[in-house]
Design an enzyme around this catalytic site. Structure first.
Site, PDB file in Angstrom:
ATOM      1  N   CYS A 118     -16.393  10.900 -52.708  1.00 26.49           N
ATOM      2  CA  CYS A 118     -16.683   9.950 -53.568  1.00 26.49           C
ATOM      3  C   CYS A 118     -16.061   9.907 -54.678  1.00 26.49           C
ATOM      4  CB  CYS A 118     -18.244   9.755 -53.511  1.00 26.49           C
ATOM      5  SG  CYS A 118     -19.044   9.413 -51.724  1.00 26.49           S
ATOM      6  N   GLY A 125     -13.034   6.314 -51.834  1.00 27.42           N
ATOM      7  CA  GLY A 125     -13.949   5.663 -51.502  1.00 27.42           C
ATOM      8  C   GLY A 125     -13.463   4.039 -51.898  1.00 27.42           C
ATOM      9  N   ASN A 165     -20.985  12.658 -55.392  1.00 26.92           N
ATOM     10  CA  ASN A 165     -19.670  13.006 -55.273  1.00 26.92           C
ATOM     11  C   ASN A 165     -19.582  14.784 -54.633  1.00 26.92           C
ATOM     12  OD1 ASN A 165     -17.212  13.697 -54.288  1.00 26.92           O
ATOM     13  ND2 ASN A 165     -16.315  14.228 -56.496  1.00 26.92           N
ATOM     14  N   GLY A 166     -19.475  14.829 -53.565  1.00 29.62           N
ATOM     15  CA  GLY A 166     -19.691  15.419 -53.120  1.00 29.62           C
ATOM     16  C   GLY A 166     -20.501  16.100 -51.540  1.00 29.62           C
ATOM     17  N   TYR A 204      -3.786  16.075 -52.303  1.00 35.59           N
ATOM     18  CA  TYR A 204      -4.151  14.436 -51.199  1.00 35.59           C
ATOM     19  C   TYR A 204      -4.524  14.262 -52.851  1.00 35.59           C
ATOM     20  CZ  TYR A 204      -5.105  10.538 -48.746  1.00 35.59           C
ATOM     21  OH  TYR A 204      -5.563   8.988 -48.072  1.00 35.59           O
TER      22      TYR A 204
END
Length: 478
Positions: free
Chosen positions: A2, A28, A102-103, A244
């Site tokens: 995220c 996201g 985020n994670g 990426y």
């Protein structure tokens, strides 16, 4: 994977948060949300959809205050349902807490069971609610965010970068291994913390530095302070961020991502040179790789695929059917650049293989004589438990297959992956400081049924740093 952001700014934060989330949209596309605080009121607006779909001028004007946090969601843990849209809000004894994460935690189930035994009721299926409950529980007794974060770091296992809004103060912290990215910037009248530096750039801010692994950042109307909560004997930055996920113009843990990818492209040619007429990137993430490959090989860089800029990232679309259907809409061939050519096709990674297979077929249908696929990551052979949506080995085309079998499945004339040692050299921080679980099957945190690397985390008695002269002078604090 995220995207999170937190801002304290005397001029108001709703519109800056919106622009920052726009810059983080690549992280996201499932949902977006913002929470702000003004006076005694916590304001929140969130919904499923892209940032531009969730917010408009009216909703942003209603998000009052000079402190706030934002989130764009890419679901790994938790269903794609409205209840899981962040930020999440908690209230206790006059304290308003809003949190975004985020994670991906790997001990979510055991933590949830522990809290449910105590009578806690959960409203979502995400691991972020677990983090919020740990913090809220700690605040009931100590009312100290430092103690709450220390408890989090002791109890959480996995990857996490967190922003929290506690009344009018922003707190941000990063797991002791630094798996997920997080950085700090200075704005004209305040400060920002965000997943990537591109969010700072979008607001014409000044990048200060990365949040250190295990560090807690505090931002309020008086400025910025920080404290080290935990240290580890290694770092484990997500290698897939460099391959990426991060935008190429981001500076991540001191390194410009574009430079990393260009070096990877150069090393790709060194590892397996091939004669060709054109070097063709798979846009957009393959562009920097192809530039490096063309530079080192002397083969002309020519775009053979054009991207529909209004399409999102197919990799993070929630279903395989959606990913496959989107490829034709997302990419179109430039036939004149491909017909009768020996094409060196450069991409960042091959995960499931379905997209690569379709692209190779498109290029062949455009008249290419040969298609030599060069990949900027080693074979992805193991699932990611820490935030990237590739959860089972059966989904991974390279898992249990030799390179020749993968090449045959994709349909390329030849296929070469970059060796892991070359990838690590291109990143420049050493394999010990990277999470390579998806490439090696060895993870930096303990995961049931998987091999883990040895990591030791120590909890330190840190001291708040309030002298911001180095920041105001525009120097990096190390």
């Amino acid at each position: 994977m995220c995207g999170i952001v937190g801002i304290v700014d005397a001029g108001g934060v709703s519109f800056p948060l919106y622009y920052a989330l726009y810059a983080l949209q690549h992280r996201g596309q499932e949902s977006a949300g913002i929470s702000t605080f003004e006076g005694k009121t916590l304001y929140t607006h969130k919904a499923q959809g892209l940032v531009a779909e969730v917010f408009n001028s009216q909703t942003l004007q209603e998000l009052q205050g000079n402190a706030g946090i934002g989130h764009v969601r890419y679901p790994t843990t938790g269903s794609k349902v409205p209840e899981n849209v962040q930020p999440f809000n908690f209230r206790y004894r006059g304290l308003d807490l809003s949190i975004a994460h985020n994670g991906n935690l790997v001990n979510t189930d055991e933590l949830r069971e522990d809290y449910e035994r105590r009578g806690q009721i959960f409203c979502t299926t995400t691991d972020t609610e677990i983090i919020g409950n740990i913090i809220a529980d700690a605040l009931r007794t100590s009312r100290s965010m430092e103690d709450a974060v220390r408890l989090c770091m002791r109890r959480l296992r996995g990857s996490y970068a967190v922003v929290a809004l506690l009344n009018d103060t922003i707190y941000a912290f990063r797991d002791p291994l630094g798996i997920k990215p997080l950085c700090i910037g200075r704005l004209g009248r305040g400060y920002i913390v965000a997943s990537e530096s591109v969010a700072i750039d979008a607001l014409d801010g000044t990048f200060i530095r990365d949040v250190l692994p295990g560090e807690l950042i505090r931002i309020d109307a008086n400025g910025l302070s920080f404290i080290q909560i935990a240290t580890a004997n290694r770092r484990a930055h997500c290698i897939f961020e460099y391959i990426y996920f991060a935008r190429a113009d981001s500076v991540m843990d001191g390194t410009l991502v574009y430079d990393v990818r260009r070096r990877i492209g150069q090393k790709l040619y060194d590892a397996s040179p091939v004669e060709g007429d054109t070097v063709c990137p798979v846009p957009d993430s393959g562009i920097a790789y192809a530039a490096g490959y063309a530079e080192r090989s002397g083969i002309p860089f020519v775009e053979g695929l054009m991207k529909n800029r209004y399409m999102g990232r197919t990799f993070i679309m929630p279903t395989q059917e959606q990913r496959e259907r989107a490829v034709r809409i997302k990419l179109n061939t430039v036939r004149g650049n491909l017909k009768d050519k020996r094409v060196v096709l450069v991409d960042d990674s091959v995960v499931r293989g379905t997209t690569s297979r379709r692209i190779v077929n498109m290029i062949r249908e455009a008249g290419a004589e040969e298609i030599h696929l060069r990949v900027g990551s080693p074979p992805i052979i193991a699932p990611c438990y820490l935030g990237v949506d590739m959860p089972t080995r059966t989904e991974l085309i390279a898992s249990g297959k030799e390179v020749e079998a993968v090449r045959e499945s994709i349909g390329a004339t030849s296929l070469t992956y970059i060796p892991l040692k070359d990838l690590v050299e291109a990143i420049g921080c050493g394999e010990r400081n990277l999470c390579t679980g998806c490439l090696t099957g060895c993870y930096p945190v303990g995961i049931h049924g998987e091999k883990s690397c040895h990591c030791v985390v120590d909890y330190v008695a840190g001291t708040h740093q309030s002298d911001l002269s180095t920041f105001r002078a525009g120097k990096e604090q190390t």
